[in-house]
Design an enzyme around this catalytic site. Structure first.
Site, PDB file in Angstrom:
ATOM      1  N   ARG A  24       0.832  -1.211   0.000  1.00  0.00           N
ATOM      2  CA  ARG A  24       0.000   0.000   0.000  1.00  0.00           C
ATOM      3  C   ARG A  24       0.863   1.256   0.000  1.00  0.00           C
ATOM      4  O   ARG A  24       0.563   2.220  -0.704  1.00  0.00           O
ATOM      5  CB  ARG A  24      -0.962   0.013   1.190  1.00  0.00           C
ATOM      6  CG  ARG A  24      -2.057  -1.048   1.078  1.00  0.00           C
ATOM      7  CD  ARG A  24      -2.963  -1.062   2.292  1.00  0.00           C
ATOM      8  NE  ARG A  24      -2.153  -1.289   3.485  1.00  0.00           N
ATOM      9  CZ  ARG A  24      -2.391  -0.757   4.681  1.00  0.00           C
ATOM     10  NH1 ARG A  24      -3.404   0.064   4.865  1.00  0.00           N
ATOM     11  NH2 ARG A  24      -1.621  -1.030   5.705  1.00  0.00           N
ATOM     12  N   ASN A  42      -6.327  -2.592   2.375  1.00  0.00           N
ATOM     13  CA  ASN A  42      -6.295  -4.035   2.592  1.00  0.00           C
ATOM     14  C   ASN A  42      -7.724  -4.558   2.718  1.00  0.00           C
ATOM     15  O   ASN A  42      -8.572  -3.922   3.343  1.00  0.00           O
ATOM     16  CB  ASN A  42      -5.537  -4.386   3.875  1.00  0.00           C
ATOM     17  CG  ASN A  42      -4.041  -4.300   3.719  1.00  0.00           C
ATOM     18  OD1 ASN A  42      -3.522  -4.278   2.617  1.00  0.00           O
ATOM     19  ND2 ASN A  42      -3.339  -4.253   4.831  1.00  0.00           N
TER      20      ASN A  42
END
Length: 95
Positions: A24, A42
């Site tokens: 990320r 996520n």
């Protein structure tokens, strides 16, 4: 406020070993370099959801990077969709 007509929204579901490896953060850095807004999040099933908004060429470039060999972890598959830009998004966040 409506987004400029040349903007699109990329929604990409990234499958593979992409959680707990800096994916990320890496995605956020690439998106900001490309001038995109959005987020990387996520998911409970192990995927990462990437939503990016901006000029189509920049979104296509981010998609190529997500599918490339330089990502953290291991990307097995990316399922992506382009739509019209939605409400403006400020910045690019990790969720």
């Amino acid at each position: 406020m409506t987004p400029p007509a040349d903007e699109v929204r990329l929604t990409a579901w990234v499958h593979g070993y992409v959680q707990g490896v800096g994916f990320r953060w890496w995605t956020r850095a690439r998106a900001l370099e490309l001038g995109l807004t959005g987020y990387a999040s996520n998911q409970v099933d192990g995927r990462v959801l990437v939503v990016a908004q901006g000029p189509r060429p920049a979104c296509e470039q981010l998609l190529e990077l997500l599918r490339g060999e330089t990502t953290p972890g291991r990307v097995d598959n990316v399922v992506a969709d382009f739509t019209s830009a939605g409400e403006p998004i400020t910045g690019f966040r990790e969720r």
